[in-house]
Design an enzyme around this catalytic site. Sequence first.
Site, PDB file in Angstrom:
ATOM      1  N   CYS A 134     -14.200 -12.542 -50.568  1.00 24.49           N
ATOM      2  CA  CYS A 134     -15.306 -13.311 -51.145  1.00 24.49           C
ATOM      3  C   CYS A 134     -15.236 -13.288 -52.680  1.00 24.49           C
ATOM      4  CB  CYS A 134     -16.650 -12.778 -50.641  1.00 24.49           C
ATOM      5  SG  CYS A 134     -18.041 -13.904 -50.970  1.00 24.49           S
ATOM      6  N   SER A 136     -17.099 -11.248 -55.617  1.00 26.84           N
ATOM      7  CA  SER A 136     -18.063 -10.265 -56.100  1.00 26.84           C
ATOM      8  C   SER A 136     -17.763  -9.977 -57.561  1.00 26.84           C
ATOM      9  CB  SER A 136     -17.956  -8.976 -55.275  1.00 26.84           C
ATOM     10  OG  SER A 136     -18.403  -7.879 -56.040  1.00 26.84           O
ATOM     11  N   ASP A 203     -24.017  -7.088 -50.700  1.00 24.57           N
ATOM     12  CA  ASP A 203     -25.293  -7.796 -50.820  1.00 24.57           C
ATOM     13  C   ASP A 203     -26.446  -6.834 -50.611  1.00 24.57           C
ATOM     14  OD1 ASP A 203     -23.318 -10.112 -50.024  1.00 24.57           O
ATOM     15  OD2 ASP A 203     -25.089 -10.968 -50.991  1.00 24.57           O
TER      16      ASP A 203
HETATM   17  C1  RUB Z   1     -21.466 -13.266 -51.942  1.00 31.59           C
HETATM   18  C2  RUB Z   1     -21.008 -11.921 -51.489  1.00 31.59           C
HETATM   19  C3  RUB Z   1     -20.636 -10.946 -52.588  1.00 31.59           C
HETATM   20  C4  RUB Z   1     -21.852 -10.079 -52.921  1.00 31.59           C
HETATM   21  C5  RUB Z   1     -21.628  -9.247 -54.158  1.00 31.59           C
HETATM   22  O1  RUB Z   1     -22.032 -14.016 -50.899  1.00 31.59           O
HETATM   23  O2  RUB Z   1     -20.998 -11.567 -50.334  1.00 31.59           O
HETATM   24  O3  RUB Z   1     -19.599 -10.103 -52.162  1.00 31.59           O
HETATM   25  O4  RUB Z   1     -22.984 -10.892 -53.125  1.00 31.59           O
HETATM   26  O5  RUB Z   1     -21.446 -10.092 -55.258  1.00 31.59           O
HETATM   27  P1  RUB Z   1     -22.605 -15.493 -51.227  1.00 31.59           P
HETATM   28  P2  RUB Z   1     -21.732  -9.588 -56.774  1.00 31.59           P
HETATM   29  O6  RUB Z   1     -21.497 -16.268 -51.844  1.00 31.59           O
HETATM   30  O7  RUB Z   1     -23.019 -16.029 -49.892  1.00 31.59           O
HETATM   31  O8  RUB Z   1     -23.794 -15.331 -52.156  1.00 31.59           O
HETATM   32  O9  RUB Z   1     -20.902  -8.362 -56.976  1.00 31.59           O
HETATM   33  O10 RUB Z   1     -21.314 -10.753 -57.615  1.00 31.59           O
HETATM   34  O11 RUB Z   1     -23.189  -9.295 -56.870  1.00 31.59           O
END
Ligand code: RUB
Length: 332
Positions: A134, A136, A203
């Site tokens: 994903c 992050s 999340d």
């Molecule tokens: C995003 C996702 C990310 C976490 C952490 O899901 O699963 O791994 O939110 O992200 P979506 P960060 O695209 O559905 O929002 O480290 O940027 O907070």
Amino acid sequence: MPKFEIPRKVIEIRENIRTMRIRGAGRIARAAAEALAIAAQEFKGGDVREFIEYINIVGDYVRSARPTAVSLPNAVSYVLTRLQRAKPTSLDEAKDLVIKTAEYFIEYSRKAVKIIGELGAKRLEYGDVVMTHCHSTAAVSVIVTAHKLGKVNKVYVKETRPKLQGLITAKALADAGLDVILIPDSSVRYFMKKVSKVIVGADTVAANGAVINKIGTSLVALVAKEARVRTYVATETYKFSPRTVIGELVPIEVRDPTEIVSNEWLRNNPGVEVYNPVFDVTPPEYIDAIITEKGIIPPQAAILILIEEYGLSIKEQLKEHDFVIREEELRE
Ligand code: RUB
């Protein structure tokens, strides 16, 4: 006619979160705090009591944009509980408090991601090859910081169906100078033998240390465990969920089937049901460490972060649900 009108900019922010133009738990949290600051700035007339009623309505409205990332309700509560505890006596004082607290939260959040990068990079070794899932910002921060230290050059990035957030990660890491190999989700086991560390974001972190992140995260962690590859989760502490301490489960967002197949395909195949859950749960046994801005902890220590950060609000929640044992009652 609703009692209070929600400012247009706040409606836009909520809509951008709901439709994922603003996405990723950290960015969602910062956007929620910004929405509260805007709402405070735009509040016209009324007295402090009315303002508090209004800002709580705005808080509920923003909170409901997406269900899974706890960073969203936590960001809203961060601002609103401080307002509630400060007991402001004038409207200006109350507005100012919301604006300043929201700004502080946003600044804290940005700094936290930087510290996570620095702490996490310590856990990486020279020559490590990383796999991530994903997009992050916290995980990217770790990988880029380790790259700057000369520790990591090569990263396998999973495309992350159905919304392909892996492409955002691939671009960010390539722009930072890493060798990036974008791979289909289904190839995770094929490539794991070339990988020495897995780093993902979160999340939500539950009280038992389970991590809720983009669908497919638990599969990467499972495959990594099989291959004896360490899995690290990079996350700010405002992604720890106080509600899981009182037994609540983390709701898993299910999105529209058209993120997987077209409307036309659905019409032509009425006998097929399409189901699109977008987060999954990685049990603590599959996570080697959680990298937070407050330090690197084993997942089983999540409860310590929760007590330190949310102890008061956990106590308030227990009271609210009447989960309290009173000495006097025991004596009766
Ligand atoms: C995003 C996702 C990310 C976490 C952490 O899901 O699963 O791994 O939110 O992200 P979506 P960060 O695209 O559905 O929002 O480290 O940027 O907070």
